[in-house]
Design an enzyme around this catalytic site. Structure first.
Site, PDB file in Angstrom:
ATOM      1  N   LYS A 196     -12.182  -9.401  -4.225  1.00  0.00           N
ATOM      2  CA  LYS A 196     -10.722  -9.216  -4.204  1.00  0.00           C
ATOM      3  C   LYS A 196     -10.132  -9.813  -5.490  1.00  0.00           C
ATOM      4  O   LYS A 196     -10.842 -10.016  -6.461  1.00  0.00           O
ATOM      5  CB  LYS A 196     -10.141  -9.841  -2.940  1.00  0.00           C
ATOM      6  CG  LYS A 196     -10.569  -9.118  -1.668  1.00  0.00           C
ATOM      7  CD  LYS A 196      -9.990  -7.724  -1.613  1.00  0.00           C
ATOM      8  CE  LYS A 196     -10.488  -6.954  -0.401  1.00  0.00           C
ATOM      9  NZ  LYS A 196     -10.058  -5.553  -0.438  1.00  0.00           N
ATOM     10  N   ARG A 211       1.530   4.266  -3.050  1.00  0.00           N
ATOM     11  CA  ARG A 211       1.265   5.680  -2.721  1.00  0.00           C
ATOM     12  C   ARG A 211       2.539   6.521  -2.813  1.00  0.00           C
ATOM     13  O   ARG A 211       2.485   7.698  -3.204  1.00  0.00           O
ATOM     14  CB  ARG A 211       0.643   5.762  -1.323  1.00  0.00           C
ATOM     15  CG  ARG A 211      -0.817   5.257  -1.306  1.00  0.00           C
ATOM     16  CD  ARG A 211      -1.245   4.900   0.109  1.00  0.00           C
ATOM     17  NE  ARG A 211      -2.659   4.591   0.225  1.00  0.00           N
ATOM     18  CZ  ARG A 211      -3.223   3.413  -0.062  1.00  0.00           C
ATOM     19  NH1 ARG A 211      -2.469   2.419  -0.549  1.00  0.00           N
ATOM     20  NH2 ARG A 211      -4.517   3.215   0.111  1.00  0.00           N
ATOM     21  N   SER A 230       0.843  -1.213   0.000  1.00  0.00           N
ATOM     22  CA  SER A 230       0.000   0.000   0.000  1.00  0.00           C
ATOM     23  C   SER A 230       0.871   1.253   0.000  1.00  0.00           C
ATOM     24  O   SER A 230       0.617   2.217  -0.736  1.00  0.00           O
ATOM     25  CB  SER A 230      -0.888   0.020   1.247  1.00  0.00           C
ATOM     26  OG  SER A 230      -1.807  -1.033   1.189  1.00  0.00           O
ATOM     27  N   GLY A 236      -5.671  -4.007  -8.108  1.00  0.00           N
ATOM     28  CA  GLY A 236      -6.834  -3.174  -7.803  1.00  0.00           C
ATOM     29  C   GLY A 236      -6.416  -1.850  -7.199  1.00  0.00           C
ATOM     30  O   GLY A 236      -6.984  -0.797  -7.508  1.00  0.00           O
ATOM     31  N   ASP A 266      -6.954  -8.496   4.057  1.00  0.00           N
ATOM     32  CA  ASP A 266      -6.191  -9.373   3.155  1.00  0.00           C
ATOM     33  C   ASP A 266      -5.688 -10.639   3.853  1.00  0.00           C
ATOM     34  O   ASP A 266      -5.046 -11.482   3.220  1.00  0.00           O
ATOM     35  CB  ASP A 266      -4.991  -8.604   2.578  1.00  0.00           C
ATOM     36  CG  ASP A 266      -5.432  -7.513   1.609  1.00  0.00           C
ATOM     37  OD1 ASP A 266      -6.536  -7.633   1.038  1.00  0.00           O
ATOM     38  OD2 ASP A 266      -4.675  -6.545   1.433  1.00  0.00           O
TER      39      ASP A 266
HETATM   40  C1  S3P Z   1      -5.533  -1.544  -0.174  1.00  0.00           C
HETATM   41  C2  S3P Z   1      -6.791  -1.606   0.349  1.00  0.00           C
HETATM   42  C3  S3P Z   1      -7.543  -2.861   0.485  1.00  0.00           C
HETATM   43  C4  S3P Z   1      -6.657  -4.100   0.341  1.00  0.00           C
HETATM   44  C5  S3P Z   1      -5.663  -3.962  -0.778  1.00  0.00           C
HETATM   45  C6  S3P Z   1      -4.784  -2.747  -0.581  1.00  0.00           C
HETATM   46  C7  S3P Z   1      -4.893  -0.221  -0.303  1.00  0.00           C
HETATM   47  O1  S3P Z   1      -8.543  -2.907  -0.505  1.00  0.00           O
HETATM   48  O2  S3P Z   1      -7.445  -5.250   0.150  1.00  0.00           O
HETATM   49  O3  S3P Z   1      -4.828  -5.106  -0.851  1.00  0.00           O
HETATM   50  O4  S3P Z   1      -3.660  -0.145  -0.497  1.00  0.00           O
HETATM   51  O5  S3P Z   1      -5.611   0.794  -0.207  1.00  0.00           O
HETATM   52  P1  S3P Z   1      -9.979  -2.186  -0.261  1.00  0.00           P
HETATM   53  O6  S3P Z   1      -9.672  -0.807   0.059  1.00  0.00           O
HETATM   54  O7  S3P Z   1     -10.742  -2.307  -1.535  1.00  0.00           O
HETATM   55  O8  S3P Z   1     -10.580  -2.964   0.862  1.00  0.00           O
END
Ligand code: S3P
Length: 449
Positions: free
Chosen positions: A348, A27, A23, A95, A321
């Protein structure tokens, strides 16, 4: 397809460091691309997901230069300064990359095409496109708002007040990123708190942000648009979602004693550790320190006798996760582990609830799958002997390999190639601890037996 087999074997031992947090890595690249000047990143996760985001930032005009061992330098273009990409942006399996970039680009006056792999092309994008449309973004998408799709941002975006309808840090972050290039104040209300890396980094990069928290935990984030972001050095801590795999493996393989170094303990990410401790796990957090605004620690884990617990639904965002690997732990716990509030698992990288249930079924683990819950009953008979379909989902692959290390018979996953999405080097790291992981088909030992 790269099938891999985990065989039950000797205890795991040693010290390892897992790669940087996924994450924060996404970012860091995105905020670096928006800041004017040089953002130096240390310990970036160099996985397929994050490298897709790096490529997208380059296509949008930022300079992203890789050094050694995850040290990166990003030269950004400033909020509002992104260039129109000449080719489609391919987010692979990610995603997070796709949704954050939709927000980022959606309020810039340019057109972009978004692509992903088969897994990402099945995942819902409407949750991000709905607020973007309200901010003035035009969208051309196939039915159900899925990739591939194209967007064109407005000349001047409309700032928005948005209540996030599902607990999702990706949606929250997409709206905040979109709000960066809207004049005025964009407000995001999240009734249920989710990971807060975007807010922390916005503050670090100098955005004007105000956060209020209600007694029930709901958070309101107000962002003043069109700031001048200042470059920031970013040190990426170890990913707790990756640390989860060696930690659970050490808990369930008898005799194990492992230290996982440098793991981020941000409270919005530590639900798994809380749950494992409730189950009786012997985890200790050593050498706790603060680095780059996050608490990190070395997690010392020893094999433990686990008992089943009920995981409350309001803990889901802080371990969203980690349910697949928790299910592996639960298969070796005494009694039932009840996991509730899991609806988000269905959207997911795979339908994780169905994929976990199928993997447990293939390996003789007693369980019940509901619309949004899973109950796993541990130790009801022999475990293992099955092949698990990963459905392009890295965490399904790693979770069932972990299960196989403590099982009675080997467990095979049909494709370990997907692990590179988030955890390159997983098999080598586990082998270094003593795990028996071999490409399926290398069954010399089995053939002799
Ligand atoms: C993430 C948020 C989560 C997580 C993903 C990483 C992020 O998803 O499952 O692996 O970095 O913001 P969601 O925000 O859709 O729950």
């Amino acid at each position: 397809m790269r099938p891999l087999t985990a065989r039950p074997g000797s205890a795991l031992s040693g010290r390892v460091a897992v790669p940087g947090d996924k994450s924060i890595s996404h970012r860091a690249l995105i905020f670096g691309a928006l800041a004017i000047g040089e953002t130096a990143i240390d310990g970036l996760l160099q996985s397929e997901d994050v490298l897709c985001t790096a490529a997208a930032m380059r296509a949008l005009g930022a300079t992203v230069v890789a050094g050694e061992n995850g040290s990166y330098k990003v030269h950004g273009v400033g909020v509002g300064g992104l260039m129109e990409p000449e080719t489609p942006l391919d987010f692979g399996n990610s995603g997070t990359g796709a949704r954050l970039a939709l927000g980022l680009i959606g309020t810039h006056p340019l057109a972009a095409v978004f692509l992903g792999d088969a897994s990402l092309s099945r995942r819902p994008m409407g949750r991000v496109l709905e607020p973007l449309r309200a901010m003035g973004t035009e969208v051309i998408a196939r039915d159900g708002d899925r990739l591939p799709l194209a967007i064109r941002g407005p000349k001047t975006a409309i700032p928005l007040e948005y209540r996030v309808p599902v607990p999702s840090a990706q949606v929250k972050s997409a709206v905040l990123l979109a709000g960066l290039n809207a004049p005025g104040i964009t407000t995001v209300i999240e009734p249920v708190a989710t990971r807060d890396h975007t807010e922390r980094m916005l503050e670090g990069f100098g955005a004007d942000l105000d956060i209020t928290v209600e007694d029930d935990g709901a958070r309101t984030i107000r962002l003043v648009g069109q700031p001048k972001l200042k470059p920031q050095p970013v040190t990426v801590p170890g990913d707790p979602s990756s640390a989860a795999f060696p930690i659970v493996a050490a808990l369930i393989v008898p005799g194990s004693d492992v230290v996982v170094e440098n793991v981020m303990l941000n409270e919005s990410r530590t639900g798994l550790f809380t749950t494992l401790i409730e189950m009786g796990a012997d985890l200790s957090f050593e050498n706790e320190r603060v680095s780059g605004g996050e608490t990190i620690a070395d997690i010392h884990v020893r094999h433990s006798t686990l008992k089943g617990v009920t995981v409350p639904p309001d803990r889901a965002p802080s371990m969203i996760d980690e349910y697949p690997v928790l299910s592996a732990a639960a298969a070796f716990a005494d009694g039932q582990t009840m996991m509730e509030g899991l609806a988000e698992l269905r959207v997911k990288e795979s339908d994780r609830l169905a994929a976990v249930a199928a993997g447990l079924a293939a390996n003789g683990v007693t369980h019940e799958e509901g619309a949004d819950f899973l109950v796993v009953t541990g130790r009801t008979g022999d475990i293992g002997g099955g092949t698990v379909t990963t459905h392009l989902d890295h965490r399904i692959a790693m979770s069932f390999l972990v299960l196989g290390l403590a099982a009675d018979r080997p467990v095979t996953v049909d494709d370990a190639g997907v692990i590179n999405t988030s955890f390159p080097g997983f098999a080598d790291l586990m082998a270094g601890l003593g795990a028996d992981l071999e490409p399926a088909g290398n069954t010399a030992g089995e053939a002799k037996a």
